[in-house]
Design an enzyme around this catalytic site. Structure first.
Site, PDB file in Angstrom:
ATOM      1  N   ALA A 154       0.838  -1.202   0.000  1.00 31.84           N
ATOM      2  CA  ALA A 154       0.000   0.000   0.000  1.00 31.84           C
ATOM      3  C   ALA A 154       0.872   1.250   0.000  1.00 31.84           C
ATOM      4  O   ALA A 154       0.635   2.186  -0.771  1.00 31.84           O
ATOM      5  CB  ALA A 154      -0.932  -0.011   1.210  1.00 31.84           C
ATOM      6  N   TYR A 155       1.875   1.268   0.862  1.00 29.42           N
ATOM      7  CA  TYR A 155       2.768   2.421   0.962  1.00 29.42           C
ATOM      8  C   TYR A 155       3.516   2.635  -0.350  1.00 29.42           C
ATOM      9  O   TYR A 155       3.582   3.752  -0.865  1.00 29.42           O
ATOM     10  CB  TYR A 155       3.738   2.199   2.114  1.00 29.42           C
ATOM     11  N   SER A 156       4.070   1.580  -0.894  1.00 25.39           N
ATOM     12  CA  SER A 156       4.816   1.686  -2.139  1.00 25.39           C
ATOM     13  C   SER A 156       3.931   2.198  -3.269  1.00 25.39           C
ATOM     14  O   SER A 156       4.328   3.081  -4.029  1.00 25.39           O
ATOM     15  CB  SER A 156       5.417   0.320  -2.494  1.00 25.39           C
TER      16      SER A 156
END
Length: 187
Positions: A154-156
């Protein structure tokens, strides 16, 4: 003092990288609006800047809410008369998970803060900067916005999107003397 009399907003300015950015801007003479979701985390940072001879005020805003972002930019302009610099640092990593285990709700939460929040901030900051002939926007992405990391899906994804949005905004806003860049810190 490279930023003497420049007005800056720093979202996520209450700790970590954001607090470091606030302190750097203060040392260089900027007038700063320290933004976090609550007075509890933004006020102490602004108070320390002022105690050390700088100029800062705090503002509580949730950057995922358009009305809060509009109020944040309006507050900066009403307080200091203009907006020259915006550092869109608010974000969250989410929990380390494999892609097959990532709940869709968590993906939505990370994308909402990291990407949508950055977008909403840029949109409002651009309007203020156009009125005064230009400015600089720095979006905090991540090394994960350039390469991908396992268990940080999700962060990436959110940081790749921030990087792409920043590149497009830079091309669009150059003629208006608004520089838009992203910074990609790592662990």
């Amino acid at each position: 003092m490279l930023l003497k009399d420049k007005v800056a907003i720093v979202t996520g300015g209450g700790q970590g990288i954001g607090e470091g950015i606030v302190n750097c801007f203060a040392r260089e003479g900027a007038k700063i609006v320290v933004v976090t979701r609550s007075e509890k985390s933004s006020r102490p940072v602004a108070d320390r800047v002022n105690a050390n001879g700088g100029t800062a005020v705090w503002f509580a805003a949730d950057v995922t809410k358009p009305e809060d972002v509009t109020a944040m930019v309006d507050f900066a302009v009403k307080t200091y008369g203009r907006l020259d610099i915006a550092c869109n640092n608010a974000g969250r990593l989410g929990n380390p998970r494999n892609v097959a285990e990532l709940p869709a709700e968590e993906l939505d939460e990370v994308m909402d803060l990291d990407l949508r929040g950055t977008f909403l901030c840029c949109r409002e900051e651009i309007q203020a900067m156009r009125k005064t002939g230009g400015g600089a926007i720095v979006n905090i992405s991540s090394v994960d916005g350039l390469v991908s990391a396992a268990t940080a899906i999700a962060y990436s994804a959110s940081k790749h999107a921030v990087t792409g949005m920043t590149k497009g905004a830079a091309v669009e806003l150059g003629p208006y003397k608004i520089r838009v860049n992203s910074v990609h810190p790592g662990i």
